[in-house]
Design a protein around this motif. Structure first.
Motif, PDB file in Angstrom:
ATOM      1  N   ARG A   1      -0.942  -8.592 -22.757  1.00  0.00           N
ATOM      2  CA  ARG A   1      -1.380  -9.004 -21.424  1.00  0.00           C
ATOM      3  C   ARG A   1      -1.616 -10.512 -21.315  1.00  0.00           C
ATOM      4  NH1 ARG A   1      -5.903  -5.052 -19.405  1.00  0.00           N
ATOM      5  NH2 ARG A   1      -6.752  -5.301 -21.478  1.00  0.00           N
ATOM      6  N   LEU A   2      -1.787 -11.183 -22.440  1.00  0.00           N
ATOM      7  CA  LEU A   2      -1.936 -12.634 -22.457  1.00  0.00           C
ATOM      8  C   LEU A   2      -0.680 -13.236 -23.071  1.00  0.00           C
ATOM      9  CD1 LEU A   2      -3.735 -15.177 -22.086  1.00  0.00           C
ATOM     10  CD2 LEU A   2      -4.544 -14.785 -24.419  1.00  0.00           C
ATOM     11  N   VAL A   3      -0.015 -14.104 -22.330  1.00  0.00           N
ATOM     12  CA  VAL A   3       1.205 -14.755 -22.816  1.00  0.00           C
ATOM     13  C   VAL A   3       0.836 -15.937 -23.699  1.00  0.00           C
ATOM     14  CG1 VAL A   3       3.329 -15.955 -22.138  1.00  0.00           C
ATOM     15  CG2 VAL A   3       2.504 -14.000 -20.785  1.00  0.00           C
TER      16      VAL A   3
ATOM     17  N   TYR B   1      -1.110 -15.000 -17.998  1.00  0.00           N
ATOM     18  CA  TYR B   1      -1.254 -13.560 -18.200  1.00  0.00           C
ATOM     19  C   TYR B   1      -0.058 -12.816 -17.643  1.00  0.00           C
ATOM     20  CZ  TYR B   1      -6.176 -14.413 -19.208  1.00  0.00           C
ATOM     21  OH  TYR B   1      -7.345 -14.843 -19.770  1.00  0.00           O
ATOM     22  N   GLU B   2       0.243 -11.674 -18.236  1.00  0.00           N
ATOM     23  CA  GLU B   2       1.230 -10.751 -17.696  1.00  0.00           C
ATOM     24  C   GLU B   2       0.508  -9.420 -17.475  1.00  0.00           C
ATOM     25  OE1 GLU B   2       5.596  -8.995 -18.774  1.00  0.00           O
ATOM     26  OE2 GLU B   2       5.132 -11.090 -19.200  1.00  0.00           O
ATOM     27  N   VAL B   3       0.242  -9.134 -16.225  1.00  0.00           N
ATOM     28  CA  VAL B   3      -0.560  -7.967 -15.846  1.00  0.00           C
ATOM     29  C   VAL B   3       0.074  -7.270 -14.648  1.00  0.00           C
ATOM     30  CG1 VAL B   3      -2.735  -8.891 -16.765  1.00  0.00           C
ATOM     31  CG2 VAL B   3      -2.060  -9.427 -14.425  1.00  0.00           C
TER      32      VAL B   3
ATOM     33  N   GLU C   1     -11.931 -14.115 -29.554  1.00  0.00           N
ATOM     34  CA  GLU C   1     -11.618 -12.762 -30.019  1.00  0.00           C
ATOM     35  C   GLU C   1     -11.124 -11.905 -28.849  1.00  0.00           C
ATOM     36  OE1 GLU C   1     -10.698  -9.846 -32.482  1.00  0.00           O
ATOM     37  OE2 GLU C   1     -11.361 -11.826 -33.123  1.00  0.00           O
ATOM     38  N   HIS C   2     -11.747 -12.061 -27.714  1.00  0.00           N
ATOM     39  CA  HIS C   2     -11.322 -11.374 -26.490  1.00  0.00           C
ATOM     40  C   HIS C   2      -9.865 -11.738 -26.174  1.00  0.00           C
ATOM     41  CE1 HIS C   2     -11.624  -9.826 -22.367  1.00  0.00           C
ATOM     42  NE2 HIS C   2     -11.284 -11.012 -21.913  1.00  0.00           N
ATOM     43  N   LEU C   3      -9.552 -13.030 -26.249  1.00  0.00           N
ATOM     44  CA  LEU C   3      -8.184 -13.478 -25.973  1.00  0.00           C
ATOM     45  C   LEU C   3      -7.195 -12.923 -27.000  1.00  0.00           C
ATOM     46  CD1 LEU C   3      -8.731 -17.213 -24.951  1.00  0.00           C
ATOM     47  CD2 LEU C   3      -8.416 -15.223 -23.459  1.00  0.00           C
ATOM     48  N   ARG C   4      -7.589 -12.896 -28.274  1.00  0.00           N
ATOM     49  CA  ARG C   4      -6.693 -12.340 -29.309  1.00  0.00           C
ATOM     50  C   ARG C   4      -6.341 -10.892 -28.998  1.00  0.00           C
ATOM     51  NH1 ARG C   4      -9.021 -16.086 -32.677  1.00  0.00           N
ATOM     52  NH2 ARG C   4     -10.952 -14.971 -33.075  1.00  0.00           N
ATOM     53  N   GLY C   5      -7.324 -10.113 -28.585  1.00  0.00           N
ATOM     54  CA  GLY C   5      -7.066  -8.724 -28.237  1.00  0.00           C
ATOM     55  C   GLY C   5      -6.097  -8.599 -27.074  1.00  0.00           C
TER      56      GLY C   5
ATOM     57  N   LYS D   1      -3.819 -10.783 -26.245  1.00  0.00           N
ATOM     58  CA  LYS D   1      -2.503 -11.208 -26.752  1.00  0.00           C
ATOM     59  C   LYS D   1      -1.837 -10.051 -27.493  1.00  0.00           C
ATOM     60  CE  LYS D   1       0.562 -14.414 -27.960  1.00  0.00           C
ATOM     61  NZ  LYS D   1       1.610 -14.778 -27.026  1.00  0.00           N
ATOM     62  N   GLU D   2      -2.586  -9.366 -28.330  1.00  0.00           N
ATOM     63  CA  GLU D   2      -2.045  -8.224 -29.075  1.00  0.00           C
ATOM     64  C   GLU D   2      -1.603  -7.101 -28.139  1.00  0.00           C
ATOM     65  OE1 GLU D   2      -5.135  -7.183 -31.838  1.00  0.00           O
ATOM     66  OE2 GLU D   2      -4.824  -9.006 -33.026  1.00  0.00           O
TER      67      GLU D   2
END
Length: 87
Positions: free
Chosen positions: A35-37, A52-54, A25-29, A31-32
């Motif tokens: 910040r997560l490719v 990641y894109e940060v 769920e953390h990763l889904r957030g 991605k939305e």
């Protein structure tokens, strides 16, 4: 923005597995939020690869501090490195 590759090794313990739904769920957030490719486990579930894109490495380390897997000590960082994709 910068891209970072993160290679994790999992510990295989039951605490990590119990934290998996919250971790995903953390990763889904992320991605939305953009910040997560991409992210996913190795086929044998011994670890995972995330991209990641940060703004900077410190932002990524803050993301990791909030990850439910961190709270249970469910992984070890094998590689965290800025990446310059060409394709």
């Amino acid at each position: 923005m910068a891209r970072y590759v993160l290679h994790l090794a999992f510990d295989g313990g039951p605490r990590r597995l119990a934290a998996r739904p919250a971790h995903r769920e953390h990763l889904r957030g992320l991605k939305e939020e953009g910040r997560l490719v991409t992210a996913g486990p190795w086929a044998d579930d011994t670890g995972a690869l995330h991209v990641y894109e940060v703004s900077a490495e410190e932002e990524l380390r803050e993301i990791l501090r909030r990850d439910p897997y961190t709270a249970v000590g469910g992984y070890e960082i094998v590689l965290l490195k800025e990446w310059t994709p060409i394709m």
